[in-house]
Write an enzyme that holds these catalytic residues in place. Structure first.
Site, PDB file in Angstrom:
ATOM      1  N   HIS A   1       5.538   5.306   9.115  1.00 51.76           N
ATOM      2  CA  HIS A   1       6.561   5.904   8.255  1.00 51.76           C
ATOM      3  C   HIS A   1       7.288   6.992   9.034  1.00 51.76           C
ATOM      4  O   HIS A   1       6.656   7.783   9.724  1.00 51.76           O
ATOM      5  CB  HIS A   1       5.911   6.491   7.004  1.00 51.76           C
ATOM      6  CG  HIS A   1       6.895   6.801   5.922  1.00 51.76           C
ATOM      7  ND1 HIS A   1       7.759   7.857   5.987  1.00 51.76           N
ATOM      8  CD2 HIS A   1       7.168   6.173   4.753  1.00 51.76           C
ATOM      9  CE1 HIS A   1       8.510   7.872   4.895  1.00 51.76           C
ATOM     10  NE2 HIS A   1       8.179   6.867   4.134  1.00 51.76           N
TER      11      HIS A   1
ATOM     12  N   GLY B   1      -7.083  -0.323  -7.282  1.00 51.29           N
ATOM     13  CA  GLY B   1      -5.724   0.207  -7.101  1.00 51.29           C
ATOM     14  C   GLY B   1      -4.805  -0.573  -8.021  1.00 51.29           C
ATOM     15  O   GLY B   1      -5.255  -1.250  -8.946  1.00 51.29           O
ATOM     16  N   LEU B   2      -3.516  -0.500  -7.764  1.00 49.18           N
ATOM     17  CA  LEU B   2      -2.580  -1.196  -8.640  1.00 49.18           C
ATOM     18  C   LEU B   2      -2.890  -2.687  -8.704  1.00 49.18           C
ATOM     19  O   LEU B   2      -2.867  -3.291  -9.775  1.00 49.18           O
ATOM     20  CB  LEU B   2      -1.148  -1.012  -8.140  1.00 49.18           C
ATOM     21  CG  LEU B   2      -0.552   0.364  -8.388  1.00 49.18           C
ATOM     22  CD1 LEU B   2       0.811   0.464  -7.729  1.00 49.18           C
ATOM     23  CD2 LEU B   2      -0.423   0.616  -9.884  1.00 49.18           C
ATOM     24  N   ALA B   3      -3.196  -3.275  -7.551  1.00 51.74           N
ATOM     25  CA  ALA B   3      -3.414  -4.715  -7.522  1.00 51.74           C
ATOM     26  C   ALA B   3      -4.658  -5.083  -8.326  1.00 51.74           C
ATOM     27  O   ALA B   3      -4.610  -5.944  -9.213  1.00 51.74           O
ATOM     28  CB  ALA B   3      -3.542  -5.193  -6.074  1.00 51.74           C
ATOM     29  N   GLY B   4      -5.764  -4.422  -8.032  1.00 52.45           N
ATOM     30  CA  GLY B   4      -7.014  -4.747  -8.701  1.00 52.45           C
ATOM     31  C   GLY B   4      -6.948  -4.488 -10.202  1.00 52.45           C
ATOM     32  O   GLY B   4      -7.437  -5.296 -11.002  1.00 52.45           O
TER      33      GLY B   4
ATOM     34  N   ARG C   1       7.905  -3.516   5.934  1.00 53.96           N
ATOM     35  CA  ARG C   1       8.045  -3.451   4.480  1.00 53.96           C
ATOM     36  C   ARG C   1       9.185  -2.522   4.084  1.00 53.96           C
ATOM     37  O   ARG C   1       9.318  -1.440   4.652  1.00 53.96           O
ATOM     38  CB  ARG C   1       6.752  -2.924   3.860  1.00 53.96           C
ATOM     39  CG  ARG C   1       6.871  -2.578   2.403  1.00 53.96           C
ATOM     40  CD  ARG C   1       5.543  -2.190   1.809  1.00 53.96           C
ATOM     41  NE  ARG C   1       5.071  -0.881   2.201  1.00 53.96           N
ATOM     42  CZ  ARG C   1       5.411   0.258   1.571  1.00 53.96           C
ATOM     43  NH1 ARG C   1       6.222   0.226   0.541  1.00 53.96           N
ATOM     44  NH2 ARG C   1       4.922   1.404   1.971  1.00 53.96           N
TER      45      ARG C   1
ATOM     46  N   GLY D   1     -11.811  -3.542  -6.000  1.00 49.20           N
ATOM     47  CA  GLY D   1     -10.618  -2.716  -5.788  1.00 49.20           C
ATOM     48  C   GLY D   1      -9.960  -2.394  -7.106  1.00 49.20           C
ATOM     49  O   GLY D   1      -9.677  -3.276  -7.906  1.00 49.20           O
TER      50      GLY D   1
ATOM     51  N   SER E   1       8.053  11.436   1.135  1.00 46.54           N
ATOM     52  CA  SER E   1       8.578  10.143   0.693  1.00 46.54           C
ATOM     53  C   SER E   1      10.005   9.903   1.157  1.00 46.54           C
ATOM     54  O   SER E   1      10.807  10.818   1.299  1.00 46.54           O
ATOM     55  CB  SER E   1       8.523  10.074  -0.824  1.00 46.54           C
ATOM     56  OG  SER E   1       9.366   9.081  -1.311  1.00 46.54           O
TER      57      SER E   1
ATOM     58  N   ARG F   1      12.778   1.560   7.636  1.00 44.47           N
ATOM     59  CA  ARG F   1      11.768   2.462   8.189  1.00 44.47           C
ATOM     60  C   ARG F   1      11.522   2.307   9.668  1.00 44.47           C
ATOM     61  O   ARG F   1      11.372   3.285  10.385  1.00 44.47           O
ATOM     62  CB  ARG F   1      10.454   2.203   7.474  1.00 44.47           C
ATOM     63  CG  ARG F   1      10.570   2.654   6.065  1.00 44.47           C
ATOM     64  CD  ARG F   1       9.243   2.692   5.414  1.00 44.47           C
ATOM     65  NE  ARG F   1       9.474   3.324   4.139  1.00 44.47           N
ATOM     66  CZ  ARG F   1       8.658   3.243   3.118  1.00 44.47           C
ATOM     67  NH1 ARG F   1       7.549   2.560   3.225  1.00 44.47           N
ATOM     68  NH2 ARG F   1       8.931   3.857   2.004  1.00 44.47           N
TER      69      ARG F   1
HETATM   70  C1  LIG Z   1       1.502   8.321   0.769  1.00 41.69           C
HETATM   71  C2  LIG Z   1       1.954   6.943   0.382  1.00 41.69           C
HETATM   72  C3  LIG Z   1       3.079   6.771  -0.410  1.00 41.69           C
HETATM   73  C4  LIG Z   1       3.504   5.495  -0.790  1.00 41.69           C
HETATM   74  N1  LIG Z   1       4.618   5.360  -1.573  1.00 41.69           N
HETATM   75  C5  LIG Z   1       5.012   4.120  -1.965  1.00 41.69           C
HETATM   76  C6  LIG Z   1       6.151   3.948  -2.796  1.00 41.69           C
HETATM   77  O1  LIG Z   1       6.814   4.897  -3.183  1.00 41.69           O
HETATM   78  N2  LIG Z   1       6.492   2.704  -3.159  1.00 41.69           N
HETATM   79  C7  LIG Z   1       5.775   1.609  -2.762  1.00 41.69           C
HETATM   80  O2  LIG Z   1       6.135   0.512  -3.163  1.00 41.69           O
HETATM   81  N3  LIG Z   1       4.687   1.748  -1.996  1.00 41.69           N
HETATM   82  C8  LIG Z   1       4.291   2.973  -1.573  1.00 41.69           C
HETATM   83  N4  LIG Z   1       3.185   3.103  -0.769  1.00 41.69           N
HETATM   84  C9  LIG Z   1       2.336   1.943  -0.498  1.00 41.69           C
HETATM   85  C10 LIG Z   1       1.447   1.673  -1.695  1.00 41.69           C
HETATM   86  O3  LIG Z   1       1.033   2.878  -2.265  1.00 41.69           O
HETATM   87  C11 LIG Z   1       0.197   0.901  -1.352  1.00 41.69           C
HETATM   88  O4  LIG Z   1       0.507  -0.168  -0.552  1.00 41.69           O
HETATM   89  C12 LIG Z   1      -0.464   0.380  -2.619  1.00 41.69           C
HETATM   90  O5  LIG Z   1      -0.700   1.430  -3.507  1.00 41.69           O
HETATM   91  C13 LIG Z   1      -1.735  -0.366  -2.338  1.00 41.69           C
HETATM   92  O6  LIG Z   1      -2.357  -0.726  -3.561  1.00 41.69           O
HETATM   93  P1  LIG Z   1      -3.614  -1.651  -3.607  1.00 41.69           P
HETATM   94  O7  LIG Z   1      -3.914  -1.892  -5.032  1.00 41.69           O
HETATM   95  O8  LIG Z   1      -3.407  -2.828  -2.746  1.00 41.69           O
HETATM   96  O9  LIG Z   1      -4.764  -0.817  -2.925  1.00 41.69           O
HETATM   97  P2  LIG Z   1      -5.314   0.683  -3.163  1.00 41.69           P
HETATM   98  O10 LIG Z   1      -4.563   1.436  -4.144  1.00 41.69           O
HETATM   99  O11 LIG Z   1      -5.493   1.240  -1.804  1.00 41.69           O
HETATM  100  O12 LIG Z   1      -6.724   0.432  -3.802  1.00 41.69           O
HETATM  101  C14 LIG Z   1      -7.787  -0.115  -3.092  1.00 41.69           C
HETATM  102  C15 LIG Z   1      -8.974  -0.186  -3.984  1.00 41.69           C
HETATM  103  O13 LIG Z   1     -10.001  -0.866  -3.314  1.00 41.69           O
HETATM  104  C16 LIG Z   1     -11.191  -0.153  -3.392  1.00 41.69           C
HETATM  105  N5  LIG Z   1     -11.973  -0.443  -2.195  1.00 41.69           N
HETATM  106  C17 LIG Z   1     -11.585  -0.391  -0.898  1.00 41.69           C
HETATM  107  N6  LIG Z   1     -12.609  -0.715  -0.095  1.00 41.69           N
HETATM  108  C18 LIG Z   1     -13.662  -0.971  -0.888  1.00 41.69           C
HETATM  109  C19 LIG Z   1     -15.008  -1.337  -0.663  1.00 41.69           C
HETATM  110  N7  LIG Z   1     -15.503  -1.501   0.551  1.00 41.69           N
HETATM  111  N8  LIG Z   1     -15.814  -1.488  -1.735  1.00 41.69           N
HETATM  112  C20 LIG Z   1     -15.362  -1.316  -3.003  1.00 41.69           C
HETATM  113  N9  LIG Z   1     -14.086  -0.981  -3.267  1.00 41.69           N
HETATM  114  C21 LIG Z   1     -13.257  -0.813  -2.233  1.00 41.69           C
HETATM  115  C22 LIG Z   1     -10.782   1.293  -3.511  1.00 41.69           C
HETATM  116  O14 LIG Z   1     -11.794   2.044  -4.122  1.00 41.69           O
HETATM  117  C23 LIG Z   1      -9.551   1.159  -4.382  1.00 41.69           C
HETATM  118  O15 LIG Z   1      -9.913   1.129  -5.726  1.00 41.69           O
HETATM  119  C24 LIG Z   1       2.771   4.381  -0.356  1.00 41.69           C
HETATM  120  C25 LIG Z   1       1.655   4.540   0.449  1.00 41.69           C
HETATM  121  C26 LIG Z   1       1.266   5.813   0.850  1.00 41.69           C
HETATM  122  C27 LIG Z   1       0.138   5.957   1.813  1.00 41.69           C
END
Ligand SMILES: Cc1cc2nc3c(=O)[nH]c(=O)nc-3n(C[C@H](O)[C@H](O)[C@H](O)COP(=O)(O)OP(=O)(O)OC[C@H]3O[C@@H](n4cnc5c(N)ncnc54)[C@H](O)[C@@H]3O)c2cc1C
Ligand code: SF4
Ligand code: SF4
Ligand code: FES
Lengths: 657, 283
Positions: free
Chosen positions: A237, A12-15, A414, A10, A251, A298
């Site tokens: 939402h 995303g921000l966490a990874g 949340r 992953g 948003s 929400r």
């Molecule tokens: C439209 C929208 C707006 C939002 N706005 C806000 C906000 O303003 N403030 C806030 O705090 N939160 C907001 N959120 C929530 C927030 O964006 C998410 O909860 C957060 O970004 C999740 O980050 P993450 O790193 O956990 O996962 P993600 O960013 O979803 O990343 C997941 C990663 O895992 C990888 N992955 C997934 N499955 C597999 C697999 N099988 N094999 C290999 N890789 C895989 C993907 O490729 C990706 O790199 C919003 C959410 C949405 C939908």
């Protein structure tokens, strides 16, 4: 000491936060993602990221209040030690992201500007235009590229994680993954594995999430024995733009910047919104919730919009349900500066300028509060013990879960702008814990035997080959099954939940699950085959869907996003003060009784035999903040609060002997 | 509720002509598909409809079309392709609008400057490689808590934020006449690693592209990012740097994020000149 290698699944921000922190700590990282990490779903986040700050502090805010708002907003289902730790890290995280170059909006004097989000009375939210998630993600992506250039991180983009590799003791020793271009399936050994794979919106068909958010990775860990918790808590939402391929988010910041929600008082009034005079508009959130107005949490906003359309019949259109979200009273220049990004989305996809005409919006599935169960070590001051190996470790030893796919932080609901925070926080905070875990191990990545690797790889290869052979004569279309699953889940497991519907849905979803095992693929080739990848993720959506449904069915109460009208707490009805007080006493007795039974995390184990989850319930640590009733908008809230305060004082008073 | 002229007659069907290719180096071919018209479609939803029917316009069973998408709201940069001859994001390409321009059919082709992996999916590794070349990051000391960054005027933020919205979609480079396609073939006996290294070397000698020049300017305008300004300019004055740009301005016209690329290129040109002069006298 041999070189240590951690696999982060992953980006995303966490990874990314995890990969970046681990490489700073001298650990080599292999980073896996379905897509180039810069395109991960986090890029969609619009509104912002929370922390108390110098300005709110002078208005009485502090970390504790951020902690309290989060827990209150989550209806006390959050685990308090991790939330507390997160709230205390929040100001530091914003400072770090600022140093990394995130172009946060600035005040005239050059400080980071803040806006107000739902569920709080303070302006805690830092933002970068209306694309905060994108900007935070890019800053981390850049650092990860820097670490990659320095040889500390290897990226595996367009790779699908298929499952953990476990040794005979169950400990996680690596992963099996598939190259989505060449379709090669391979085993990778590691000293520890972190999954930060985000949410599972696609279980609902359409949602506000990206197409990557299938929940497949979490499900594969779950099916391998990891526990999955609080699945039934899905945030819907309140404000999204209905679309046939996606429900695009509008948003919360639109309301944070002064957006007002209304419907014409006359049902399906055909006039243009601007021709409807103020007196004939129903600003229902402002009228029903004078204190928070359009910025109620929400779950409440969602229910009210749903209620106005479904029960009061006041949807703008009769056919397609929607209400107005109105920004037209705000100067255009201000809108462009603060909300440019999201207004463009509306304009681009709807062909209407929201600066001139109110937007039409309706609720949509948005976020999963639940996720993989993970442990933590509580510290003496009620936060987390820095560097303790079990922080965020799932019940599979050596497998960690962070970001949206963990379950601790957001309870039953949340708060806006808290997720970006929990993602970055968990990524950074777990670095030292993982290092400590690895230091305690006598064997590591180098000791993973070829036999272990090939056995794990073989199992996945068989699944793959079986699908390509069309399950020996299957005839189901995976896209249609997905549609059916999405329709059922959206109907029964979103805003309003009823036991009869949930029970029925469990049967139907089980049938679909069986049918999904029998899909016929239009593409049976072994080159960049998106069909087979989709088919696998579809099959893996079912265990998660089943957790959501069963968890919801068994939870006979209302809590945060989980709303069952049949178990709603009544408003107080008596006019007579004495009687009203008595009702408040009864109300609170019921409240305590309900908490005893349901203030618990739902924890699911996958049962391979029955192909369904087994649920148990786990106590929630509420050691720092005592659960109190969440009374937004209830008739009689004032008197219930009085009685509650009296009871609390009595409990806290030293016993008189 | 898209504000198009409702009186305008809409077709019953939409014809979609797709330029397909089964794999790298294979011969491309055209295939015609047909779907039922619905209002408010975009090109991604068209491709989704085509995927679920799995037949071409003659009703013949064909392998599903491969394409890339993610956010579906024009912020992730995944879904770039050529639509009716113009490179753009497919998620934000509204079919009703496209039919206004060409009511006969939609024409979908892969991007022209990247190796095709399959159908509409291309390999854009080179785009990201260019970001590494110009060191598009802030060289912070560490990820520990060391207090806030420098204060920044609103003006600076407003200058930097638009540049920072670049989503690496590649529209700009696809439209740029100076950005030439590089497609290498794996040689017999070559290991994956050796092949990767050969590709990267080829990318590093070629034109970096407007998006990377703009990123270099973004980081040179950041209080800490500046520390690497010299190294970035070194990269931009080397082979495949700024001098490769012929100032055709195609890039800025197609950028979906409306990033002021030519302004960045202008700034980079001036900074590069200064840098070269300084380097000459410092010798
Ligand atoms: C439209 C929208 C707006 C939002 N706005 C806000 C906000 O303003 N403030 C806030 O705090 N939160 C907001 N959120 C929530 C927030 O964006 C998410 O909860 C957060 O970004 C999740 O980050 P993450 O790193 O956990 O996962 P993600 O960013 O979803 O990343 C997941 C990663 O895992 C990888 N992955 C997934 N499955 C597999 C697999 N099988 N094999 C290999 N890789 C895989 C993907 O490729 C990706 O790199 C919003 C959410 C949405 C939908
Ligand atoms: S201005 Fe330069 S970079 Fe842009 S299209 Fe023209 S040649 Fe390419
Ligand atoms: S500069 Fe514009 S067109 Fe080029 S990659 Fe970035 S966003 Fe895309
Ligand atoms: S799908 Fe993300 S830009 Fe089109």
């Amino acid at each position: 000491m041999p070189e240590q290698r951690v696999i982060v699944v992953g980006g995303g921000l966490a990874g990314l936060a995890s990969a970046m922190k681990l490489s700073e700590l001298g650990v080599k990282v292999d980073l896996f993602s379905l897509t180039p990490v810069k395109r991960s779903h986090s890029v969609c986040a619009q509104g912002g990221i929370n922390s108390c700050n110098d300005q709110t502090r002078q208005l009485g805010d502090d970390e504790w209040k951020h902690f309290d708002d989060t827990v209150y907003g989550g209806d006390f289902l959050n685990h308090q030690p991790p939330v507390k730790e997160m709230a205390f890290w929040a100001p530091k995280i914003i400072e770090l992201m600022d140093r990394l170059g995130v172009p946060f909006n600035r005040t005239g004097e050059g400080f980071i500007d803040r806006r107000r989000f739902g569920g709080t009375l303070y302006k805690r939210t830092a933002f970068a235009g209306a694309t905060t998630g994108q900007q935070l993600l890019y800053a981390l992506d850049e650092q990860v590229r820097r670490q990659e250039a320095a040889g500390n991180i290897r990226k595996f983009e367009f790779w699908d994680f298929l499952g953990p590799i476990q040794d005979e003791t169950g400990r996680c020793r690596g992963i099996v993954a598939q190259d989505m271009v060449s379709m090669e399936i391979k085993s990778f050994a590691a000293d520890a594995v972190v999954v930060g794979t985000g949410g599972c919106g696609l279980v609902y068909g359409r949602s506000t999430m990206s197409v990557f958010c299938t929940g497949s990775a979490a499900s594969r860990c779950f099916q391998a024995g990891a526990k999955y918790a609080n699945g039934e808590f899905i945030q819907v939402h309140p404000t999204a733009i209905p679309g046939s391929d996606k429900l695009r988010l509008m948003s919360e910041s639109a309301r944070g910047e002064g957006g007002r929600v209304w419907v014409p008082r006359k049902p399906h009034d055909a006039r243009m919104p601007k021709d409807i005079p103020a007196g004939e508009r129903y600003y229902f959130l402002e009228e029903r919730y004078p204190e928070y107005g359009n910025l109620v949490p929400r779950d409440i906003a969602t229910r009210e919009i749903f209620d106005i359309c479904v029960n009061d019949g006041l949807s703008i259109d009769e056919e397609r349900m929607s209400v107005y979200l109105d920004l037209t009273h705000i100067p255009k220049a201000e809108l462009d500066r603060k909300l440019g990004g999201i207004l463009e989305i509306y304009e681009k996809f709807q062909g209407v300028d929201p600066r001139i005409e109110p937007m039409r919006i309706f609720p949509a599935v948005h976020y999963s509060m639940g996720g993989l169960w993970a442990d933590y070590q509580k510290s003496a001051d009620g936060g987390l013990e820095m560097g303790a190996p079990q922080n965020h470790m799932t019940n599979i030893e050596g497998l960690y879960a962070i970001g949206e796919c963990d379950y601790h932080y957001h309870g039953a609901n949340r708060l806006g702008a808290n997720s970006l925070l929990s993602c970055i926080f968990t990524g950074l905070f777990t670095g030292p814990s993982i290092v400590a875990y690895m230091a305690n191990q006598v064997s590591g990545a180098g000791d993973v035997t070829e036999a272990m690797k090939s056995a794990a790889q073989k199992k996945q290869q068989e699944r793959h080959d079986h699908l390509l052979s069309n399950n020996s004569g299957g005839d189901e279309n995976p896209y249609l099954i997905h549609q059916e699953l999405g329709d059922i889940m959206t109907r029964v497991a979103t805003v309003v939940r009823r036991n009869d519907q949930l029970s029925e849905a469990i049967g139907k979803v089980d049938d679909l699950h069986k049918r999904s095992m029998n899909v016929s693929l239009a593409d049976t080739g072994n080159w960049s085959n998106q069909n087979v990848i989709f088919a696998k993720s579809l099959q893996d959506m079912f265990p998660i869907a089943k957790c959501i449904l069963k968890g919801a069915l068994q939870r006979d109460e209302c809590r945060g996003a989980h709303f069952k009208p049949d178990f709603q707490k009544p408003s107080l009805t008596a006019e007579d003060p004495g009687e009203r007080r008595r009702q408040a006493e009864v109300w609170l007795d019921e409240f305590d009784k309900n908490n005893e039974k349901y203030l618990k995390s739902t924890v699911a184990d996958w049962n391979d035999g029955s192909q369904s989850p087994d649920l148990t319930y786990e106590d929630v640590d509420t050691g720092s903040i005592k659960p109190r009733p969440r009374l937004y908008g209830l008739v009689g809230a004032d008197i219930i609060e009085d009685v509650f305060a009296e009871r609390t004082r009595e409990e806290d008073a030293p016993a008189t002997v | 509720m898209i504000a198009f002229d409702a009186s305008q007659k809409r077709p019953e069907f939409i014809k979609v002509r797709i330029r397909r290719q089964d794999g790298p180096g294979e011969k491309p071919y055209w295939e015609l598909h047909q779907i039922t018209y619905e209002p408010e479609l975009n090109v991604i939803s068209v491709l989704q409809r085509i995927a679920s029917q799995a037949t071409n316009s003659d009703g013949k069973k064909v392998a599903p079309v491969t394409w890339d998408c993610g956010c579906l709201e024009e912020v992730c940069g995944s879904c770039t392709m050529q639509i009716n001859g113009r490179v753009r994001q497919s998620c934000s390409a509204l079919v009703d609008r496209l039919l206004e321009d060409n009511e006969d059919e939609l024409v979908l082709e892969p991007m022209s400057k990247f190796p095709v992996i399959r159908d509409l999916m291309v390999d854009r590794q080179r785009l990201f490689r260019a970001l590494e070349r110009v060191k598009a990051w802030v060289p912070v000391d560490s990820y520990y808590n060391l207090g806030p960054g420098e204060r920044q005027l609103r003006d600076t933020q407003e200058q930097n934020y638009p540049l920072s919205q670049c989503m690496s979609c590649g529209c700009c480079v696809d439209a740029c006449p100076q950005y030439k396609k590089i497609e290498l073939k794996k040689e017999a006996g070559e290991t994956d690693e050796a092949f990767e290294a050969r590709k990267e070397a080829a990318y590093d000698e070629s034109f970096v592209g407007p998006h990377a020049i703009s990123q270099a300017m973004l980081f040179n305008n950041h209080p800490t990012g500046k520390a690497l300004a010299g190294e970035r300019l070194e990269a931009l004055t080397g082979p495949g740097g700024i001098q490769a740009c012929g100032n055709a301005q195609n890039c800025v016209a197609v950028c979906p994020k409306e990033i002021p690329l030519t302004t960045s290129i202008g700034r980079a040109g001036r900074a590069a000149t200064m840098y070269k002069i300084k380097k000459f006298f410092d010798k």
